[in-house]
Design a protein around this motif. Sequence first.
Motif, PDB file in Angstrom:
ATOM      1  N   ASP A 225       0.840  -1.206   0.000  1.00 59.79           N
ATOM      2  CA  ASP A 225       0.000   0.000   0.000  1.00 59.79           C
ATOM      3  C   ASP A 225       0.873   1.252   0.000  1.00 59.79           C
ATOM      4  O   ASP A 225       1.953   1.273   0.604  1.00 59.79           O
ATOM      5  N   ASP A 226       0.372   2.302  -0.670  1.00 61.59           N
ATOM      6  CA  ASP A 226       1.056   3.592  -0.626  1.00 61.59           C
ATOM      7  C   ASP A 226       0.013   4.707  -0.527  1.00 61.59           C
ATOM      8  O   ASP A 226      -1.156   4.500  -0.851  1.00 61.59           O
ATOM      9  N   ASN A 227       0.460   5.861  -0.073  1.00 55.71           N
ATOM     10  CA  ASN A 227      -0.436   7.025   0.057  1.00 55.71           C
ATOM     11  C   ASN A 227      -0.139   8.063  -1.021  1.00 55.71           C
ATOM     12  O   ASN A 227      -0.304   9.263  -0.796  1.00 55.71           O
ATOM     13  N   GLY A 228       0.297   7.584  -2.177  1.00 56.15           N
ATOM     14  CA  GLY A 228       0.658   8.479  -3.269  1.00 56.15           C
ATOM     15  C   GLY A 228      -0.550   9.028  -3.999  1.00 56.15           C
ATOM     16  O   GLY A 228      -1.690   8.969  -3.525  1.00 56.15           O
ATOM     17  N   ARG A 229      -0.281   9.509  -5.212  1.00 51.83           N
ATOM     18  CA  ARG A 229      -1.342  10.176  -5.961  1.00 51.83           C
ATOM     19  C   ARG A 229      -2.350   9.204  -6.559  1.00 51.83           C
ATOM     20  O   ARG A 229      -3.450   9.598  -6.934  1.00 51.83           O
ATOM     21  N   GLY A 230      -1.989   7.913  -6.653  1.00 48.93           N
ATOM     22  CA  GLY A 230      -2.938   6.912  -7.122  1.00 48.93           C
ATOM     23  C   GLY A 230      -3.343   7.101  -8.569  1.00 48.93           C
ATOM     24  O   GLY A 230      -2.903   8.022  -9.259  1.00 48.93           O
ATOM     25  N   THR A 231      -4.172   6.204  -9.038  1.00 49.44           N
ATOM     26  CA  THR A 231      -4.691   6.275 -10.406  1.00 49.44           C
ATOM     27  C   THR A 231      -5.933   5.415 -10.509  1.00 49.44           C
ATOM     28  O   THR A 231      -6.062   4.407  -9.808  1.00 49.44           O
ATOM     29  N   LEU A 263      -7.118   3.135  -3.819  1.00 43.57           N
ATOM     30  CA  LEU A 263      -7.570   3.440  -2.474  1.00 43.57           C
ATOM     31  C   LEU A 263      -8.027   4.895  -2.411  1.00 43.57           C
ATOM     32  O   LEU A 263      -7.786   5.677  -3.335  1.00 43.57           O
ATOM     33  N   SER A 264      -8.689   5.254  -1.328  1.00 45.87           N
ATOM     34  CA  SER A 264      -9.138   6.640  -1.178  1.00 45.87           C
ATOM     35  C   SER A 264      -7.954   7.598  -1.188  1.00 45.87           C
ATOM     36  O   SER A 264      -8.052   8.742  -1.640  1.00 45.87           O
TER      37      SER A 264
END
Length: 278
Positions: A225-231, A263-264
């Motif tokens: 899991d990461d809290n990055g910018r996502g896609t 993720l959110s």
Amino acid sequence: MSYTQIKWMILIVPTLTVGLWEYVRHTLLMPYLSMEAGNFLTPVIVFLISMTLLSQLFHRLEQVQEELNKERAENAALAARDLLARELHDGIAQSLFLLSVKMDRAEARQHGLAAQTEFKEMRKLVHEVNRYVRQAIANLRFQANADEQEIEDSMKSRIEHTAKETFIHPSIQWDIPDPVFTAKEKVELLACIREALLNVRKHAHADLVTVTGSGDAEAWVVRIDDNGRGTILDPFQMKDRYGLRIMKERAQELRWQVDFIPLSKGSRVEIRKGAETS
């Protein structure tokens, strides 16, 4: 029972049994047991006692022979892997490096935006292939030493080492027992985790990464899991994400399920075996 114990029992027990039988036969059973019957029973008793002990010895010898055959096969496979790693390093890896240098020189002599863009894409592809070749070399060499060390490091410590190679320092929560995985599965899972971490470093721009593993031999799940910018797009379907596509293919060969989950805040790469874990 150990091999030495069985050996000494085969030497001692039949001798003591025959001695005890002859003593009982001549002191207590002479009125009831004829000489012919006694002489017939003596080798029968020795045969039964010996077979009882020898069956354990034969079983132990079969186990030893099976272990030796397995070790010979593994040593032959490991030697082949080590040879392949050296050939990859001395051949393909060096050739890719030379190709990259020549491309840089050719690009310096070219003019125009189209040519520059094309060279940039070509260089990116060469660098990607070079990285995967070197990753394959690392995996091969790790496997070659795995049985000698019995993977002396736990999976958690191997993941920590892998994370350092990607310049990421994730929080690791690992509860899957090491014996759940074979040596090959450990190598492949580490390669998948490495690729997921590299993808986070290159694209996510995250400042918090977590690697979790839970489950047992029947079913387990690993999440990065990461809290990055996502896609919202599935990177496994993107044409320029060669690493993730190769990662998914190698996981599917082991019948693992690999998914990308938005993720959110950030995203998740999930590798799973067996029943789905919530």
